[in-house]
Design a protein around this motif. Structure first.
Motif, PDB file in Angstrom:
ATOM      1  N   GLU A   9      45.457  46.298  47.797  1.00 23.50           N
ATOM      2  CA  GLU A   9      45.370  44.838  46.956  1.00 23.50           C
ATOM      3  C   GLU A   9      43.836  44.549  47.203  1.00 23.50           C
ATOM      4  O   GLU A   9      43.223  44.482  48.141  1.00 23.50           O
ATOM      5  N   SER A  11      40.469  42.219  47.210  1.00 28.16           N
ATOM      6  CA  SER A  11      40.311  40.999  47.665  1.00 28.16           C
ATOM      7  C   SER A  11      39.365  40.141  46.730  1.00 28.16           C
ATOM      8  O   SER A  11      38.658  40.957  46.147  1.00 28.16           O
ATOM      9  N   THR A  12      39.689  38.911  46.635  1.00 27.39           N
ATOM     10  CA  THR A  12      38.719  38.029  45.745  1.00 27.39           C
ATOM     11  C   THR A  12      37.641  38.094  46.502  1.00 27.39           C
ATOM     12  O   THR A  12      37.305  37.619  47.507  1.00 27.39           O
ATOM     13  N   SER A  13      36.382  38.085  45.582  1.00 23.14           N
ATOM     14  CA  SER A  13      35.061  38.158  46.337  1.00 23.14           C
ATOM     15  C   SER A  13      34.230  37.170  45.528  1.00 23.14           C
ATOM     16  O   SER A  13      33.248  37.369  44.919  1.00 23.14           O
ATOM     17  N   GLU A  53      37.752  34.156  37.949  1.00 21.66           N
ATOM     18  CA  GLU A  53      38.630  34.484  39.244  1.00 21.66           C
ATOM     19  C   GLU A  53      39.375  35.912  38.889  1.00 21.66           C
ATOM     20  O   GLU A  53      39.616  36.927  39.883  1.00 21.66           O
ATOM     21  N   GLU A  57      38.945  39.611  41.268  1.00 25.53           N
ATOM     22  CA  GLU A  57      39.945  39.984  41.818  1.00 25.53           C
ATOM     23  C   GLU A  57      39.896  41.460  41.791  1.00 25.53           C
ATOM     24  O   GLU A  57      40.776  42.169  42.222  1.00 25.53           O
ATOM     25  N   THR A  58      39.510  41.867  40.629  1.00 26.72           N
ATOM     26  CA  THR A  58      39.800  43.294  40.122  1.00 26.72           C
ATOM     27  C   THR A  58      38.284  44.305  40.103  1.00 26.72           C
ATOM     28  O   THR A  58      38.486  45.343  39.853  1.00 26.72           O
TER      29      THR A  58
END
Length: 112
Positions: A9, A11-13, A53, A57-58
């Motif tokens: 998964e 992580s949002t950075s 966002e 995330e990706t």
């Protein structure tokens, strides 16, 4: 920088700029960075928030959000006169920018 391909998964950075030196530190440490210049009162900026966002995330690159009202000198330093503006950086140097509402694919290409 390429998209994540592992099954973990991501992580949002997203980094909300909190002081003047923070952006310089990130640009110095990271090979690829995406910087989103916005304002809370800006309707198009609010609409772009989900897109930014989703990209954060990706991808394996930090996304820095710069509030132009809180940091007008940072916006001026990068010649940002319209918002939203998203700038891709490679090795600390701006490579390309998008101004106004953009599709997710276009934002991703800034850091591809």
């Amino acid at each position: 920088m390429s998209e994540r391909t592992d099954s973990a998964e991501p992580s949002t950075s997203i980094v909300e700029l909190e002081d003047d030196s923070e952006l310089d530190d990130i640009l110095e440490l990271e090979a690829t960075v995406l910087v989103d210049f916005y304002a809370d009162w800006c309707g198009p900026c609010q609409l772009m928030e989900g897109t930014v966002e989703a990209v954060a995330e990706t991808v394996d690159a930090p996304v820095v959000k710069v509030d132009v009202d809180a940091f007008p000198h940072v916006a001026a330093r990068f010649d940002v006169s319209s918002i939203p503006t998203v700038i891709g950086f490679d090795q600390g140097a701006p490579t390309d920018r998008l101004i106004g509402m953009q599709e997710e694919k276009a934002v991703r290409q800034l850091i591809a």
